[in-house]
Design an enzyme around this catalytic site. Structure first.
Site, PDB file in Angstrom:
ATOM      1  N   ASP A  41       1.735 -20.172 -29.197  1.00 52.67           N
ATOM      2  CA  ASP A  41       0.279 -20.238 -29.149  1.00 52.67           C
ATOM      3  C   ASP A  41      -0.262 -21.618 -29.505  1.00 52.67           C
ATOM      4  O   ASP A  41      -1.079 -22.196 -28.772  1.00 52.67           O
ATOM      5  CB  ASP A  41      -0.305 -19.187 -30.103  1.00 52.67           C
ATOM      6  CG  ASP A  41      -1.814 -19.145 -30.056  1.00 52.67           C
ATOM      7  OD1 ASP A  41      -2.359 -18.757 -29.006  1.00 52.67           O
ATOM      8  OD2 ASP A  41      -2.450 -19.497 -31.058  1.00 52.67           O
ATOM      9  N   ASP A  86       8.641 -13.607 -31.241  1.00 55.19           N
ATOM     10  CA  ASP A  86       7.955 -12.395 -31.694  1.00 55.19           C
ATOM     11  C   ASP A  86       7.383 -11.567 -30.558  1.00 55.19           C
ATOM     12  O   ASP A  86       6.886 -10.464 -30.789  1.00 55.19           O
ATOM     13  CB  ASP A  86       6.819 -12.759 -32.651  1.00 55.19           C
ATOM     14  CG  ASP A  86       7.312 -13.355 -33.954  1.00 55.19           C
ATOM     15  OD1 ASP A  86       8.512 -13.204 -34.261  1.00 55.19           O
ATOM     16  OD2 ASP A  86       6.499 -13.978 -34.666  1.00 55.19           O
ATOM     17  N   GLU A  93       8.241  -9.524 -41.014  1.00 51.92           N
ATOM     18  CA  GLU A  93       7.826 -10.500 -42.017  1.00 51.92           C
ATOM     19  C   GLU A  93       6.319 -10.504 -42.266  1.00 51.92           C
ATOM     20  O   GLU A  93       5.855 -10.836 -43.357  1.00 51.92           O
ATOM     21  CB  GLU A  93       8.273 -11.903 -41.605  1.00 51.92           C
ATOM     22  CG  GLU A  93       7.668 -12.382 -40.289  1.00 51.92           C
ATOM     23  CD  GLU A  93       8.131 -13.768 -39.894  1.00 51.92           C
ATOM     24  OE1 GLU A  93       8.280 -14.613 -40.786  1.00 51.92           O
ATOM     25  OE2 GLU A  93       8.343 -13.999 -38.676  1.00 51.92           O
TER      26      GLU A  93
END
Length: 502
Positions: free
Chosen positions: A232, A262, A361
């Site tokens: 991103d 992710d 996490e």
């Protein structure tokens, strides 16, 4: 299976209403091309008039998400025949700009839906660069991820073998390498075999983005194609670079290849490296299960990646089938109290003698915030996370000790092992396709876009569609509900204020 919809072909209307069919066929050709939102709702006028359709009010075709092109600011840009035009095996698969892919492929005429369409990726019959004029640069930024080296290798291979480009540079150590590093010339020799390695042969870093300096360096070296591999924050940087190149009226195509382990980049089906990460994460869970079940009251906590999205934790849990609890950022939870995790763990230990917990996490950060643990930010602007896995392990040790229960607790954090592995066979093939589609898009004159699969078809996506938005696990979706059914875990969120429970 996605719908690939040629823009000028009208969809077939229901046979039971010939008038509606004719009206629909006529109006369906009026596809919007303004790039606006195509999310349907009751207040938005459809391309097909609801009065003409007995099937429901949501029958609009939708808006095509337009991808920026160099002709937008360089009006007299010359056009050339694709260098591969003479090769039958390539020419037969040229893609037209009117080949479109629906973002949402499962629809119901009675329900609102998103009928956005994206341009199908692939080689075009006409291009806007000649091979001898192309000078390309490749950079990778942010965290490591399986498949980066495959992307680098395949961009170089497609540029040089498919298009005959001679000059390709690798930029060292992220964005700052454009103006503060020694560029590396890339070719078949320097990239041979790198797909078998983890990490990035170019190195990486976070932050260090100075748009003016980067574009200065690109302009001085005559670079006109830039391939940027990153997540991103990196994609936001790519957008700034293309805007500055446009302001200077440079013939420069800026392409983003989305990278995040992710799987939190929106629009696309999944990100490269994710499949490899889930596979390696499952091995860690398998080891944790062996440890837990080998001792009386064995408790294993496995922390996996997932800052904002719990896809790795969810899919590794489902693949393993050995997990008792999966905790993700999308679902808040509490450790103690009547509906807390601790009581559930005690039940599992009493019932089967051991328990395995997987935690992403980014999960439970609200718990740590209640303890006045205020994290800072890294160089990419991401909020630094406190270690929820270690916190859970310490809290449970103390709680079991107070209750007079002896447990054998193991805390496993395989994060860097998962990030650093080589890509598996699936991701190697996926990275190859991404890389080739990125090169085809650049030669076709497109810029400020990213590439990825939507419903199984690779498409070109405007950068603004993927920045500042996270792809997250839908906890009302079938996949998460299947996980809950598999683990048997309840919701651990109290009705009271979270901080009062601690």
């Amino acid at each position: 299976m996605a719908f690939v919809f040629p823009a000028l072909v009208a969809p077939r209307a229901p046979a039971r209403c010939a008038s509606a069919a004719r009206t629909g066929a006529r109006l369906a050709m009026q596809i919007e091309r303004d790039g606006g939102s195509a999310t349907a709702d009751a207040s938005k006028k459809s391309v097909m008039d609801p009065a003409d359709s007995p099937d429901g009010p949501y029958c609009e075709i939708g808006a095509v998400r337009r991808v920026s092109h160099l002709r937008d600011f360089l009006e007299d840009l010359p056009v050339f025949a694709n260098p591969a035009s003479g090769r039958e095996e390539v020419a037969r698969h040229f893609v037209a700009n009117d080949d479109l892919v629906f973002k949402q492929c499962v629809v119901n005429a009675l329900k609102p839906r998103d009928m956005t369409m994206y341009m199908r990726a692939g080689a075009r019959e006409q291009v806007y660069f000649q091979p001898q004029e192309v000078r390309a640069a490749i950079v990778s930024c942010g965290g490591l991820c399986p498949g980066i080296n495959t992307v680098i290798r395949e961009i170089v291979g497609c540029l040089q073998k498919e298009y005959g480009v001679d000059t390709v540079f690798g930029i060292p150590n992220g964005y700052r390498g454009f103006y503060n590093g020694s560029w590396k010339e890339l070719n078949e020799e320097t990239t041979r075999g790198i797909h078998k390695l983890g990490g990035s042969i170019l190195g990486s870093s976070r932050g260090g983005h100075d748009t003016q300096k980067i574009v200065d360096a690109l302009e001085v070296r005559g670079i006109n194609m830039v391939f940027i591999i990153g997540g991103d924050g990196t994609i936001r940087g790519a957008d700034k670079i293309q805007l500055e190149a446009r302001r200077r009226r440079l013939k420069m195509s800026v392409v983003s290849i989305p990278k995040t382990i992710d799987n939190d980049i929106p629009v696309i089906d999944h990100s490269f490296g994710f499949n490899s990460a889930v596979e390696e994460a499952q091995r860690a869970i398998d080891a944790a299960n062996v440890e837990a079940c080998s001792y009386p009251n064995g408790l294993a906590i496995v922390k996996l990646m997932g800052r904002n999205s719990g896809f790795i934790a969810m899919e590794a849990t489902l693949s393993s089938r050995d997990v008792d609890v999966c905790l993700i950022p999308e679902e808040s939870f509490t450790l103690f109290g009547e509906v807390g995790l601790y009581n559930f763990v005690k039940e599992r230990l009493n019932g089967k003698g051991y328990c395995v917990i997987v935690v992403a996490e980014g999960a439970g950060q609200d718990i740590l915030a209640c303890l006045n643990d205020t994290p800072g930010f890294d160089k990419s602007g991401n909020r630094t996370l406190s270690d929820i896995g270690l916190h859970m392990a310490n809290e449970f040790k103390n709680a079991f000790k107070q209750d007079g229960i002896e447990v054998s607790l193991k805390y496993i954090d395989p994060t860097y092992m998962v990030r650093a592995i080589r890509a598996n066979a699936y991701d190697n093939l996926y990275c190859t396709m991404l890389s080739h589609m990125a090169v085809h898009g650049a030669f076709a004159g497109f810029t400020a876009f990213t590439v990825g699969p939507v419903n199984g078809y690779n498409v070109y996506i405007p950068i603004e569609d993927v920045v500042n938005v996270k792809n997250m696990v839908d906890t009302n979706d079938r996949l998460w509900l299947r996980l809950v059914s598999t683990t048997g875990q309840p919701r651990f969120t109290p009705l009271d204020d979270q901080c009062e429970i601690l």
